[in-house]
Write a protein that holds these residues in place. Structure first.
Motif, PDB file in Angstrom:
ATOM      1  N   GLY A  57      33.984  27.548  33.042  1.00 11.75           N
ATOM      2  CA  GLY A  57      33.207  28.334  32.345  1.00 11.75           C
ATOM      3  C   GLY A  57      33.591  30.027  32.552  1.00 11.75           C
ATOM      4  N   ASP A  58      34.854  30.228  33.317  1.00 12.77           N
ATOM      5  CA  ASP A  58      35.276  31.297  33.330  1.00 12.77           C
ATOM      6  C   ASP A  58      36.363  31.813  32.198  1.00 12.77           C
ATOM      7  OD1 ASP A  58      36.175  33.899  34.553  1.00 12.77           O
ATOM      8  OD2 ASP A  58      37.529  32.879  36.058  1.00 12.77           O
ATOM      9  N   GLY A  59      35.735  32.821  31.380  1.00 17.70           N
ATOM     10  CA  GLY A  59      36.521  33.106  30.096  1.00 17.70           C
ATOM     11  C   GLY A  59      37.571  33.950  30.226  1.00 17.70           C
ATOM     12  N   GLY A  60      37.476  34.697  31.367  1.00 19.07           N
ATOM     13  CA  GLY A  60      38.617  35.826  31.659  1.00 19.07           C
ATOM     14  C   GLY A  60      38.360  37.000  31.014  1.00 19.07           C
ATOM     15  N   LEU A  61      39.329  37.769  30.355  1.00 16.93           N
ATOM     16  CA  LEU A  61      39.261  38.910  29.926  1.00 16.93           C
ATOM     17  C   LEU A  61      38.537  38.811  28.468  1.00 16.93           C
ATOM     18  CD1 LEU A  61      39.950  42.047  29.866  1.00 16.93           C
ATOM     19  CD2 LEU A  61      42.070  41.536  28.840  1.00 16.93           C
ATOM     20  N   ILE A  62      37.753  39.636  27.969  1.00 12.83           N
ATOM     21  CA  ILE A  62      37.090  39.536  26.740  1.00 12.83           C
ATOM     22  C   ILE A  62      37.438  40.642  25.758  1.00 12.83           C
ATOM     23  CG2 ILE A  62      34.678  39.477  25.778  1.00 12.83           C
ATOM     24  CD1 ILE A  62      35.206  37.048  27.246  1.00 12.83           C
ATOM     25  N   ALA A  63      37.398  41.938  26.452  1.00 16.42           N
ATOM     26  CA  ALA A  63      37.630  43.116  25.543  1.00 16.42           C
ATOM     27  C   ALA A  63      38.080  44.167  26.672  1.00 16.42           C
ATOM     28  CB  ALA A  63      36.198  43.807  25.055  1.00 16.42           C
ATOM     29  N   GLN A  64      39.018  45.162  26.251  1.00 13.61           N
ATOM     30  CA  GLN A  64      39.754  46.240  26.859  1.00 13.61           C
ATOM     31  C   GLN A  64      39.566  47.381  26.066  1.00 13.61           C
ATOM     32  OE1 GLN A  64      43.053  44.984  29.120  1.00 13.61           O
ATOM     33  NE2 GLN A  64      44.145  46.324  27.842  1.00 13.61           N
ATOM     34  N   ASN A  65      39.438  48.488  26.837  1.00 13.21           N
ATOM     35  CA  ASN A  65      39.160  49.910  26.244  1.00 13.21           C
ATOM     36  C   ASN A  65      40.830  50.644  26.461  1.00 13.21           C
ATOM     37  OD1 ASN A  65      38.620  52.207  25.324  1.00 13.21           O
ATOM     38  ND2 ASN A  65      37.009  52.645  26.628  1.00 13.21           N
ATOM     39  N   LYS A  66      41.458  50.171  25.632  1.00 14.47           N
ATOM     40  CA  LYS A  66      42.844  50.651  25.708  1.00 14.47           C
ATOM     41  C   LYS A  66      43.089  51.940  25.477  1.00 14.47           C
ATOM     42  CE  LYS A  66      44.922  46.514  24.034  1.00 14.47           C
ATOM     43  NZ  LYS A  66      45.795  45.787  22.762  1.00 14.47           N
ATOM     44  N   LYS A  67      42.341  52.710  24.763  1.00 12.52           N
ATOM     45  CA  LYS A  67      42.250  54.254  24.302  1.00 12.52           C
ATOM     46  C   LYS A  67      41.749  54.990  25.701  1.00 12.52           C
ATOM     47  CE  LYS A  67      41.868  57.416  20.787  1.00 12.52           C
ATOM     48  NZ  LYS A  67      43.236  57.853  20.547  1.00 12.52           N
ATOM     49  N   ALA A  82      32.260  34.804  22.536  1.00 18.72           N
ATOM     50  CA  ALA A  82      32.853  34.761  21.133  1.00 18.72           C
ATOM     51  C   ALA A  82      33.847  35.799  21.057  1.00 18.72           C
ATOM     52  CB  ALA A  82      31.985  34.694  20.122  1.00 18.72           C
ATOM     53  N   ARG A  83      33.954  36.670  22.192  1.00 23.98           N
ATOM     54  CA  ARG A  83      34.896  38.089  22.146  1.00 23.98           C
ATOM     55  C   ARG A  83      34.478  38.644  20.787  1.00 23.98           C
ATOM     56  NH1 ARG A  83      37.377  34.519  25.126  1.00 23.98           N
ATOM     57  NH2 ARG A  83      39.381  35.207  26.409  1.00 23.98           N
ATOM     58  N   ARG A  84      33.459  39.264  20.747  1.00 21.88           N
ATOM     59  CA  ARG A  84      32.790  40.098  19.609  1.00 21.88           C
ATOM     60  C   ARG A  84      32.169  41.160  20.278  1.00 21.88           C
ATOM     61  NH1 ARG A  84      33.480  38.738  14.661  1.00 21.88           N
ATOM     62  NH2 ARG A  84      31.536  39.243  14.050  1.00 21.88           N
ATOM     63  N   VAL A  85      33.042  42.101  20.999  1.00 26.60           N
ATOM     64  CA  VAL A  85      32.850  43.323  21.846  1.00 26.60           C
ATOM     65  C   VAL A  85      33.544  44.278  21.374  1.00 26.60           C
ATOM     66  CG1 VAL A  85      32.348  44.138  23.858  1.00 26.60           C
ATOM     67  CG2 VAL A  85      31.864  41.624  23.714  1.00 26.60           C
ATOM     68  N   ASN A  86      33.209  45.570  21.384  1.00 28.05           N
ATOM     69  CA  ASN A  86      33.878  46.558  21.257  1.00 28.05           C
ATOM     70  C   ASN A  86      33.510  47.700  21.993  1.00 28.05           C
ATOM     71  OD1 ASN A  86      35.490  48.753  20.244  1.00 28.05           O
ATOM     72  ND2 ASN A  86      34.738  48.725  18.331  1.00 28.05           N
ATOM     73  N   LEU A  87      34.454  48.391  22.922  1.00 32.44           N
ATOM     74  CA  LEU A  87      34.038  49.375  24.182  1.00 32.44           C
ATOM     75  C   LEU A  87      34.378  50.805  23.572  1.00 32.44           C
ATOM     76  CD1 LEU A  87      35.495  47.551  27.166  1.00 32.44           C
ATOM     77  CD2 LEU A  87      33.123  48.049  26.531  1.00 32.44           C
ATOM     78  N   VAL A 121      35.830  44.274  29.698  1.00 36.15           N
ATOM     79  CA  VAL A 121      34.587  43.202  29.778  1.00 36.15           C
ATOM     80  C   VAL A 121      35.286  42.111  30.077  1.00 36.15           C
ATOM     81  CG1 VAL A 121      32.618  42.246  28.606  1.00 36.15           C
ATOM     82  CG2 VAL A 121      33.088  44.845  28.397  1.00 36.15           C
ATOM     83  N   TYR A 122      34.703  41.226  31.128  1.00 39.67           N
ATOM     84  CA  TYR A 122      35.071  40.069  31.340  1.00 39.67           C
ATOM     85  C   TYR A 122      34.079  39.030  32.000  1.00 39.67           C
ATOM     86  CZ  TYR A 122      35.833  42.281  35.977  1.00 39.67           C
ATOM     87  OH  TYR A 122      35.237  43.089  37.110  1.00 39.67           O
ATOM     88  N   ILE A 123      34.511  37.894  31.888  1.00 38.67           N
ATOM     89  CA  ILE A 123      33.500  36.736  32.389  1.00 38.67           C
ATOM     90  C   ILE A 123      34.282  36.260  33.876  1.00 38.67           C
ATOM     91  CG2 ILE A 123      32.699  34.520  32.128  1.00 38.67           C
ATOM     92  CD1 ILE A 123      31.568  36.144  29.989  1.00 38.67           C
ATOM     93  N   LYS A 124      33.358  36.412  34.795  1.00 37.86           N
ATOM     94  CA  LYS A 124      33.630  35.952  36.216  1.00 37.86           C
ATOM     95  C   LYS A 124      32.478  35.223  36.793  1.00 37.86           C
ATOM     96  CE  LYS A 124      34.789  38.311  40.755  1.00 37.86           C
ATOM     97  NZ  LYS A 124      34.770  39.467  41.447  1.00 37.86           N
ATOM     98  N   ASN A 125      32.776  33.966  37.291  1.00 39.47           N
ATOM     99  CA  ASN A 125      31.829  32.933  37.749  1.00 39.47           C
ATOM    100  C   ASN A 125      30.677  32.725  36.781  1.00 39.47           C
ATOM    101  OD1 ASN A 125      33.529  32.789  39.823  1.00 39.47           O
ATOM    102  ND2 ASN A 125      32.280  34.421  40.849  1.00 39.47           N
ATOM    103  N   GLY A 126      30.871  32.807  35.591  1.00 40.98           N
ATOM    104  CA  GLY A 126      29.989  32.601  34.421  1.00 40.98           C
ATOM    105  C   GLY A 126      29.102  33.795  33.918  1.00 40.98           C
TER     106      GLY A 126
END
Length: 155
Positions: free
Chosen positions: A4-14, A41-46, A110-115
């Motif tokens: 259930g640990d998805g890891g990194l979802i989105a990152q604000n590179k700017k 589903a990784r549908r996030v924008n920061l 944004v990431y998933i940690k322990n669900g």
């Protein structure tokens, strides 16, 4: 990785380009309905999102989480203001630091940690144009030095 640990979802590179990040904090997200399904589903924008502190609570504004495709009429609003979960001491520290001129709180990842969905917040100070140019020059020089060292090691 645990189940259930998805890891990194989105990152604000700017964010690191536009701001100097001084400290980072981890915060939980208060989500509703189908938001967690869209995050997984990784549908996030920061882009253009930031955090504000109101009445001793911290909120995340302008973070875009797309509506869940299989959602129904109870789907969530994509850019609603979301409450963040942090320890009282950390929030009080952020209140004190953001009152100083030029400091702001921005989401870095944004990431998933322990669900659970988590946000990595950065206490940041805005960069001037000349700072951005200098950082770009430093980055280019470092890349060239690394390339030269790699070439030298091959010989």
């Amino acid at each position: 990785m645990p189940k259930g640990d998805g890891g990194l979802i989105a990152q604000n590179k700017k964010a690191r380009h536009d701001y100097s990040v001084i400290e980072t904090y981890e915060a939980g997200l208060v989500l509703q309905g189908t938001e967690i399904k869209s995050i997984r589903a990784r549908r996030v924008n920061l882009k253009d999102s930031h955090a504000i502190i109101r009445k001793g609570e911290i909120f995340l504004l302008n973070m875009h989480i797309n509506e869940y495709e299989q959602g129904n009429r109870f789907n969530h609003d994509p850019t609603r203001t979301r409450k963040l979960l942090m320890k009282r001491k950390e929030i009080d520290k952020l209140i004190g630091l953001t009152k100083e001129q030029g400091y702001t709180v921005i989401p870095l990842k944004v990431y998933i940690k322990n669900g659970y969905a988590k946000v990595l917040l950065g206490l940041a100070k805005g960069k001037k144009k000349y700072d951005k140019r200098q950082d770009l020059k430093d980055k280019t020089m470092k890349r060239e030095v690394d390339k030269a060292l790699k070439e030298r090691q091959r010989i």
